[in-house]
Write an enzyme that holds these catalytic residues in place. Structure first.
Site, short mmCIF file in Angstrom:
data_model
loop_
_atom_site.label_atom_id
_atom_site.label_comp_id
_atom_site.label_asym_id
_atom_site.label_seq_id
_atom_site.Cartn_x
_atom_site.Cartn_y
_atom_site.Cartn_z
CD GLU A 95 -17.01 19.03 21.00
OE1 GLU A 95 -17.20 17.80 21.11
OE2 GLU A 95 -16.07 19.64 21.54
CB CYS A 126 -20.84 14.86 18.13
SG CYS A 126 -19.18 15.09 18.83
CE LYS A 178 -27.09 20.01 33.45
NZ LYS A 178 -27.80 18.70 33.17
CD GLU A 197 -25.75 14.31 16.08
OE1 GLU A 197 -24.54 14.07 16.27
OE2 GLU A 197 -26.33 15.27 16.61
#
Length: 496
Positions: free
Chosen positions: A259, A293, A184, A393
């Protein structure tokens, strides 16, 4: 900073068919007939439509993957590897078209030659290196050994920031091990994965081995880890969504790798070579508009060179060119309105907390940029390690400078967030480099180079809330297998 723009073209590629997803080798609409618009983030124009898949579509994909699994599992490993090598060749042959698709849906400028063919060839080379071991036994008429076998039907969910490389990395390792997969992609950037899946079919990878269901995360995405016949998951995305995926996997006792996010520190000690460090740090936070990331979003600098470094960073940031995907620029827009507002809100939070904007921090001015999700690359100074812009983040081109007085304080600040994905150290002292590399809590540490650069086959993954499990390395195929122990005695042997 330089701003540039003009009118981009709409997407047009032989690798794409509007409004369909891949299930069992067939290009089909969603079971509901509904679609999702894929938007160019530089101007909000419509690029294409993809199916709004749901649990019913995931069920169809699982059935197709189950049907394809026995033959794919039993195909010898060298033959599987050859098909992956052929897929890599087709990706390379269609590199320009694939790059153009990804640049439009993500909004990024050109990065040069695609890395995906090389990464897929590395994975393909591991296909027939999946080996068991012989085991000692108590008697000479018994043979003991292990087999590494695929899980069966597995699932994967990837984000929008680098859909091509992530699709190849996840799918390549999973099917190299003999699994079949239901993928997906993100609803914001599903086109590159669909194009790559089409090339996989052309390479001869059998129908049903790779299935791509498009849709929203809370519908199609949620249905994959919740499916009782999917036996392993791979997920790349935010820690918040990762926790939901892990909870769904737990209900089915399903293993997975995660991850997740990062708040990567770039430690600049007093002997750092700033001529090399500064361009690397600026490109590290502006590449893909900071939507990576591993982006080095915190600069932790020794007080003695703080002022010089800030001046150099500001000057370098002001040379960054910003514009749409088809221009020769350094940085494009953010992916969507939600992300645009998120980054701008963090810039306001930084100012309210007392951090000082040195450069950037606003939306580019000009009618040509009114519809795009652009923001200037932003440098904050006078950042306290506890501020939200230093802890959370942002996923945008926002760089925070934090001052420290010694090596130990640098380590403490670098390790002070919940993340542990990547870290970078700039020093000319080998002893310092060794100490820092050991002390930093991160899955990857770069010394005097770009974050994660320069290594072939380096395992990639995180510590702490950046996730667990590793991709891209020599063990990535092994991670998609399960171990069976076999104890074998000849038919004529009797127990003694």
């Amino acid at each position: 900073m330089t701003i540039t723009s003009d009118t981009p073209t709409s997407i047009d590629s032989d690798l794409l068919v509007d409004g369909v997803q891949l299930i069992g080798g067939d290009w089909v609409a969603s079971s509901s007939g509904q679609t999702i618009d894929v938007i160019n983030p530089a101007n909000r124009t419509l690029l294409a439509q993809v199916p709004r898949g749901n649990a019913e579509d995931v069920e169809a994909a699982v059935q197709a993957a189950e049907k394809a699994f026995p033959a794919w599992r039993d195909l010898n490993a060298t033959a599987r590897g050859r098909l992956l090598f052929r897929w890599a060749d087709l990706i390379e042959e269609n590199a320009a078209a694939l790059d153009e698709i990804e640049r439009q849906e993500v909004g990024r400028p050109s990065w040069g030659p695609l890395g995906s063919p090389g990464q897929l060839r590395f994975i393909a080379g591991q296909t027939d290196k999946v080996q068991g071991v012989s085991l000692p036994t108590y008697s000479p008429d018994t043979l003991g050994f292990t087999l590494r076998e695929p899980f069966g039907v597995v699932g994967g969910i990837i984000p929008w920031n680098a859909p091509g490389p992530m699709f190849v990395t996840e799918v390549g390792a999973a099917i190299a091990a003999g699994n079949t997969i239901v993928m997906k992609p993100a609803e914001d950037a599903p086109l590159t994965p669909l194009a790559l899946a089409k090339l996989a079919l052309q390479a001869g990878i059998p129908a049903g081995v790779i299935n791509v269901v498009t849709g929203y995360g809370h519908e199609a995405g949620a249905a994959i880890p919740a499916h009782p016949r999917i036996r392993r998951m791979g997920f790349t995305g935010s820690p918040q969504t990762g926790a939901l995926v892990m909870a769904a996997c737990a209900k089915n006792l399903m293993p997975l790798h995660l991850e997740l996010g990062g708040k990567s520190p770039q430690v600049v000690l007093d002997d750092a070579a700033l001529d090399a460090a500064v361009p690397s740090m600026v490109s590290g936070i502006t590449l893909n508009t900071g939507q990576i990331c591993a982006a080095g979003s915190r600069v932790i600098v020794h007080r003695s060179i703080h002022a010089e470094l800030v001046d150099r960073l500001a000057a370098q940031m002001q040379t960054v060119t910003v514009g749409p995907w088809h221009q020769p620029v350094n940085m494009g827009p953010l992916i969507n309105e939600k992300q645009h507002q998120r980054v701008l809100s963090y810039i306001e939070l930084g100012k309210e907390a007392g951090a000082e904007i040195v450069t950037g921090g606003v939306v580019p001015v000009g009618e040509a940029y009114g519809n795009g999700f652009f923001v200037q690359p932003t440098l904050f100074d006078k950042v306290d390690p506890g501020m939200r812009i230093a802890q959370e983040e942002i996923f945008g081109p926002v760089l925070s400078v934090i001052v420290v007085d010694d090596e130990q304080e640098a380590i403490e600040v670098a390790n002070s967030t919940e993340y542990g994905l990547v870290a970078s150290v700039w020093t000319q002292d080998v002893g310092r480099a060794v100490r820092m590399s050991r002390a930093l809590q991160a899955g990857q540490v770069a010394v005097n180079n770009a974050l994660g650069a320069g290594v072939i086959g380096g395992p990639f993954g995180g510590y702490k809330n950046s996730g667990f499990g590793r991709t891209m390395g020599a063990d990535s195929v092994l991670d998609w297998t399960q171990i069976k122990t076999v104890s074998m005695r000849g038919a004529a042997s009797q127990a003694r």
